[in-house]
Design a protein around this motif. Sequence first.
Motif, PDB file in Angstrom:
ATOM      1  N   THR A   1     104.075  12.542  -1.712  1.00 52.38           N
ATOM      2  CA  THR A   1     105.008  13.451  -1.028  1.00 52.38           C
ATOM      3  C   THR A   1     105.758  12.757   0.104  1.00 52.38           C
ATOM      4  O   THR A   1     106.977  12.821   0.166  1.00 52.38           O
ATOM      5  CB  THR A   1     104.249  14.667  -0.477  1.00 52.38           C
ATOM      6  OG1 THR A   1     103.606  15.349  -1.552  1.00 52.38           O
ATOM      7  CG2 THR A   1     105.198  15.624   0.233  1.00 52.38           C
TER       8      THR A   1
ATOM      9  N   GLU B   1     112.105  17.424  -8.840  1.00 56.24           N
ATOM     10  CA  GLU B   1     111.660  16.959  -7.527  1.00 56.24           C
ATOM     11  C   GLU B   1     112.861  16.363  -6.809  1.00 56.24           C
ATOM     12  O   GLU B   1     113.649  15.628  -7.412  1.00 56.24           O
ATOM     13  CB  GLU B   1     110.546  15.926  -7.687  1.00 56.24           C
ATOM     14  CG  GLU B   1     109.301  16.504  -8.346  1.00 56.24           C
ATOM     15  CD  GLU B   1     108.295  15.419  -8.679  1.00 56.24           C
ATOM     16  OE1 GLU B   1     108.621  14.580  -9.536  1.00 56.24           O
ATOM     17  OE2 GLU B   1     107.192  15.407  -8.100  1.00 56.24           O
ATOM     18  N   GLN B   2     112.989  16.657  -5.539  1.00 51.91           N
ATOM     19  CA  GLN B   2     114.160  16.231  -4.789  1.00 51.91           C
ATOM     20  C   GLN B   2     113.742  15.457  -3.544  1.00 51.91           C
ATOM     21  O   GLN B   2     112.661  15.675  -2.988  1.00 51.91           O
ATOM     22  CB  GLN B   2     115.004  17.447  -4.384  1.00 51.91           C
ATOM     23  CG  GLN B   2     115.604  18.190  -5.573  1.00 51.91           C
ATOM     24  CD  GLN B   2     116.414  19.390  -5.138  1.00 51.91           C
ATOM     25  OE1 GLN B   2     115.955  20.196  -4.331  1.00 51.91           O
ATOM     26  NE2 GLN B   2     117.613  19.519  -5.674  1.00 51.91           N
TER      27      GLN B   2
ATOM     28  N   TYR C   1     119.213   9.773  -3.424  1.00 47.29           N
ATOM     29  CA  TYR C   1     119.760  10.189  -2.126  1.00 47.29           C
ATOM     30  C   TYR C   1     120.530   9.010  -1.558  1.00 47.29           C
ATOM     31  O   TYR C   1     120.118   7.847  -1.708  1.00 47.29           O
ATOM     32  CB  TYR C   1     118.608  10.572  -1.199  1.00 47.29           C
ATOM     33  CG  TYR C   1     119.010  10.835   0.235  1.00 47.29           C
ATOM     34  CD1 TYR C   1     119.424  12.092   0.650  1.00 47.29           C
ATOM     35  CD2 TYR C   1     118.963   9.813   1.183  1.00 47.29           C
ATOM     36  CE1 TYR C   1     119.774  12.328   1.967  1.00 47.29           C
ATOM     37  CE2 TYR C   1     119.317  10.036   2.501  1.00 47.29           C
ATOM     38  CZ  TYR C   1     119.719  11.298   2.888  1.00 47.29           C
ATOM     39  OH  TYR C   1     120.075  11.520   4.197  1.00 47.29           O
TER      40      TYR C   1
ATOM     41  N   VAL D   1     114.137  14.459   0.345  1.00 47.46           N
ATOM     42  CA  VAL D   1     114.589  14.885   1.673  1.00 47.46           C
ATOM     43  C   VAL D   1     114.292  13.708   2.597  1.00 47.46           C
ATOM     44  O   VAL D   1     113.119  13.382   2.827  1.00 47.46           O
ATOM     45  CB  VAL D   1     113.863  16.146   2.147  1.00 47.46           C
ATOM     46  CG1 VAL D   1     114.376  16.567   3.516  1.00 47.46           C
ATOM     47  CG2 VAL D   1     114.033  17.279   1.151  1.00 47.46           C
TER      48      VAL D   1
ATOM     49  N   ALA E   1     110.523  12.855   2.428  1.00 48.04           N
ATOM     50  CA  ALA E   1     109.507  13.594   1.676  1.00 48.04           C
ATOM     51  C   ALA E   1     110.104  14.031   0.348  1.00 48.04           C
ATOM     52  O   ALA E   1     111.324  14.010   0.152  1.00 48.04           O
ATOM     53  CB  ALA E   1     109.033  14.812   2.471  1.00 48.04           C
ATOM     54  N   VAL E   2     109.215  14.398  -0.553  1.00 44.79           N
ATOM     55  CA  VAL E   2     109.617  14.900  -1.873  1.00 44.79           C
ATOM     56  C   VAL E   2     109.454  16.412  -1.862  1.00 44.79           C
ATOM     57  O   VAL E   2     108.358  16.921  -1.635  1.00 44.79           O
ATOM     58  CB  VAL E   2     108.767  14.274  -2.987  1.00 44.79           C
ATOM     59  CG1 VAL E   2     109.215  14.799  -4.346  1.00 44.79           C
ATOM     60  CG2 VAL E   2     108.864  12.755  -2.938  1.00 44.79           C
ATOM     61  N   ARG E   3     110.560  17.108  -2.081  1.00 46.47           N
ATOM     62  CA  ARG E   3     110.515  18.568  -2.086  1.00 46.47           C
ATOM     63  C   ARG E   3     110.317  19.068  -3.514  1.00 46.47           C
ATOM     64  O   ARG E   3     111.023  18.689  -4.432  1.00 46.47           O
ATOM     65  CB  ARG E   3     111.818  19.135  -1.523  1.00 46.47           C
ATOM     66  CG  ARG E   3     111.832  20.654  -1.464  1.00 46.47           C
ATOM     67  CD  ARG E   3     113.055  21.141  -0.729  1.00 46.47           C
ATOM     68  NE  ARG E   3     114.286  20.704  -1.364  1.00 46.47           N
ATOM     69  CZ  ARG E   3     115.489  20.854  -0.826  1.00 46.47           C
ATOM     70  NH1 ARG E   3     115.608  21.386   0.379  1.00 46.47           N
ATOM     71  NH2 ARG E   3     116.574  20.435  -1.450  1.00 46.47           N
ATOM     72  N   ARG E   4     109.340  19.932  -3.675  1.00 43.86           N
ATOM     73  CA  ARG E   4     109.053  20.536  -4.988  1.00 43.86           C
ATOM     74  C   ARG E   4     108.486  21.929  -4.769  1.00 43.86           C
ATOM     75  O   ARG E   4     107.866  22.198  -3.740  1.00 43.86           O
ATOM     76  CB  ARG E   4     108.085  19.652  -5.772  1.00 43.86           C
ATOM     77  CG  ARG E   4     106.775  19.400  -5.071  1.00 43.86           C
ATOM     78  CD  ARG E   4     105.815  18.654  -5.986  1.00 43.86           C
ATOM     79  NE  ARG E   4     106.175  17.254  -6.189  1.00 43.86           N
ATOM     80  CZ  ARG E   4     105.755  16.249  -5.401  1.00 43.86           C
ATOM     81  NH1 ARG E   4     104.991  16.509  -4.360  1.00 43.86           N
ATOM     82  NH2 ARG E   4     106.106  14.997  -5.632  1.00 43.86           N
ATOM     83  N   GLU E   5     108.689  22.805  -5.735  1.00 40.61           N
ATOM     84  CA  GLU E   5     108.202  24.172  -5.654  1.00 40.61           C
ATOM     85  C   GLU E   5     107.061  24.441  -6.614  1.00 40.61           C
ATOM     86  O   GLU E   5     106.602  25.566  -6.724  1.00 40.61           O
ATOM     87  CB  GLU E   5     109.355  25.150  -5.926  1.00 40.61           C
ATOM     88  CG  GLU E   5     110.487  25.039  -4.898  1.00 40.61           C
ATOM     89  CD  GLU E   5     111.625  25.994  -5.211  1.00 40.61           C
ATOM     90  OE1 GLU E   5     111.539  26.653  -6.271  1.00 40.61           O
ATOM     91  OE2 GLU E   5     112.565  26.075  -4.403  1.00 40.61           O
TER      92      GLU E   5
END
Length: 286
Positions: free
Chosen positions: A202, A52-53, A235, A55, A79-83
Motif C-alpha cells: 500500500t 488500483e490507483q 501517475y 496517490v 499510497a495505493v488506493r483501492r476499495e
Amino acid sequence: MRWLANILASLWLAVCAALPVVAQEEEAPIMSFPSPETTRGGEPAPPPEAREQVVAGISSDAVSITTSFDGSEIIIYGAVRRETPIPGSSLLNVIVTVEGPGRSVTIRRKQRKLGIWVNTESVVVGTAPSFYSVATTGALRLILDEAEDARYRISIPTAMRAFARPVNVDDPAHFTEAMINQRLADGTYNLRENGVQLVEDTLFRADFRLPANLIEGTYKVRIFLVRQGKVIDSYSAPLEVRKVGLERWLYRLAFDQPLLYGLMSLFIAAAAGWGASAAFRALQRK
C-alpha cells in the motif's frame, strides 16, 4: 340466390380479416433460450478486478540551483488506493522514474588513423534525457513485460528517442549503448533495482539523489503500478529545476547581453590580477 351471395360475402370478409393475423404471426421475432450470448454451463464469469490507483506526492516540487549548489535529494512517496481487498493472485510492484529535459545528442566513433585518433562515423539521437533515474521494487526485467516497457518507455534504453537523421552506420545500437554506458558511469543515468520501499502493498517511498550538474528545465516524475508485468495505473507530475539568485543573474546576462558579460569578466579578471600583484608586493616589503 341472394342468400348464397350473402354467405359468400361473409366468407370473403372473414378471410380478409384473418390475413393480417397470419402476417403478424410470421413477423414475430424468433427467441431462443438460453441466449447464445450467455455463458453456458459452469460458473458465471467473474466481475472485472477492481482497479488500483496511485496517490503520490513529492517532498519538493522545485529545485533551486544556487552558486553553492552541489546536488539535491528528493523523496517521492505515495499510497495505493483501492476499495476492495488486496488481490492475492499476483504481486504488486512499483516503478518510479525521474527524467530530465531531453536534448539532441551526437555520438561519434573515434578510430586510430596514421597514428592519431580522429572522429569518423557519427549518429545523432533525436532526444535523450539529460538526466534519467529509475527505481523499482525488484529486478526490472522480471517485473515488467517488454511490450509494456516499449509502450511507456521506462527502462533506460527505451527512454531514447528515434535517430534524428538517416543512419549511415551498420551498428547504430552500439553508439547508443556507448552513450548509455558513459552516462551510467558518470551518474547521469542510473537504475536502482529494489530502490523503492513498498510496505503492506500500500505505502511506497523512493529516494533520489540529483547531481550537481543539473540543467534548467521541467523534469518529469512518473510512477507505475505493475501486476503480472502489466502497468495497471500510472501517475505523472512535473518537477521544476531553476537557477536562482546570483547564479541566475549571471546565466541570463551571458545569454541576453553577451558583450556586457564579456567586458565584466575581463574587468573582474584584471581587478583580481592587480589585487593579487599588490598583495604580493606588500608582503615582500614586510
